[in-house]
Design a protein around this motif. Structure first.
Motif, short mmCIF file in Angstrom:
data_model
loop_
_atom_site.label_atom_id
_atom_site.label_comp_id
_atom_site.label_asym_id
_atom_site.label_seq_id
_atom_site.Cartn_x
_atom_site.Cartn_y
_atom_site.Cartn_z
N GLU A 1 4.94 5.31 2.22
CA GLU A 1 5.18 6.90 2.91
C GLU A 1 6.08 6.49 4.17
OE1 GLU A 1 1.15 8.26 3.00
OE2 GLU A 1 1.24 8.27 0.91
N ARG B 1 4.41 11.33 0.57
CA ARG B 1 3.22 10.90 -0.25
C ARG B 1 3.80 10.13 -1.30
NH1 ARG B 1 -2.25 13.38 0.50
NH2 ARG B 1 -1.61 15.31 1.85
N ALA B 2 3.26 8.88 -1.31
CA ALA B 2 3.62 7.76 -2.54
C ALA B 2 2.47 7.54 -3.62
CB ALA B 2 3.80 6.77 -1.93
N ARG B 3 2.88 7.13 -4.67
CA ARG B 3 1.89 6.75 -6.04
C ARG B 3 2.62 5.59 -6.30
NH1 ARG B 3 0.71 9.39 -10.95
NH2 ARG B 3 2.35 10.25 -10.47
N SER C 1 2.29 2.83 -9.54
CA SER C 1 1.61 2.37 -10.81
C SER C 1 2.50 1.53 -11.33
CB SER C 1 1.69 3.43 -11.61
OG SER C 1 2.87 4.11 -12.01
N VAL D 1 7.32 3.45 -8.59
CA VAL D 1 6.95 4.19 -7.19
C VAL D 1 7.44 5.60 -7.49
CG1 VAL D 1 7.17 4.53 -4.69
CG2 VAL D 1 7.10 2.40 -5.82
N THR D 2 6.39 6.56 -7.23
CA THR D 2 6.75 7.95 -7.12
C THR D 2 6.39 8.50 -5.68
OG1 THR D 2 5.88 8.24 -9.56
CG2 THR D 2 6.09 10.43 -8.29
N ARG E 1 6.87 11.88 -3.05
CA ARG E 1 6.80 13.33 -2.84
C ARG E 1 7.15 13.66 -1.40
NH1 ARG E 1 2.01 16.56 -4.52
NH2 ARG E 1 3.64 18.20 -4.19
N GLU F 1 0.83 -1.22 -0.02
CA GLU F 1 -0.05 -0.03 0.05
C GLU F 1 0.98 1.18 -0.04
OE1 GLU F 1 -3.41 0.21 -0.12
OE2 GLU F 1 -3.46 -1.95 -0.35
N PRO F 2 0.21 2.25 -0.57
CA PRO F 2 1.06 3.58 -0.70
C PRO F 2 1.59 4.18 0.74
CG PRO F 2 -0.46 3.70 -2.34
CD PRO F 2 -0.87 2.40 -1.46
#
Length: 121
Positions: free
Chosen positions: A42, A64-66, A68, A72-73, A75, A37-38
């Protein structure tokens, strides 16, 4: 005249499975997928920021994580100790977060965006 073809017979199975002879357990099938999970990413990112000298997570929502696909991206909002060069600290944070998140999730980190939220003494 009868001809015999070598290698045309099906391979015969032994009475015991291959792992039984050595006493080891049978190979395990992963049997499913693993979802990270994001929020977990985080938390890993915030902990990684804490590991970098002269940096820390911001008080409000430090990461914050996203996710896809396999990427992973992240912030980040961080604080930096004054008068340490902000760019150097940001690069150390980026490298540490990338290393930790990739190690924990097994996914590739595409971006680590960093916002300097505050300078502290």
């Amino acid at each position: 005249m009868t001809t015999t073809r070598i290698g045309s017979l099906p391979r015969q199975r032994s009475a015991e499975p291959p792992w039984a002879a050595g006493g080891a357990e049978p190979p395990r099938d992963p049997g499913g997928r693993i979802t990270v999970e994001p929020r977990v990413v985080e938390k890993v990112a915030v902990q990684a920021v804490r590991e970098v000298p002269d940096a820390g997570p911001a008080r409000s929502r430090g990461a914050r994580a996203r996710m896809s696909g396999g990427g992973v991206t992240v912030r980040l909002r961080i604080v930096v100790r004054y008068p340490v060069p902000v760019g150097e600290v940001a690069e150390r944070v980026r490298a540490r977060v990338r290393e930790r998140v990739e190690w924990v999730t097994g996914g590739r980190v595409h971006y680590v965006d960093i916002e300097i939220a505050e300078l502290v003494r």
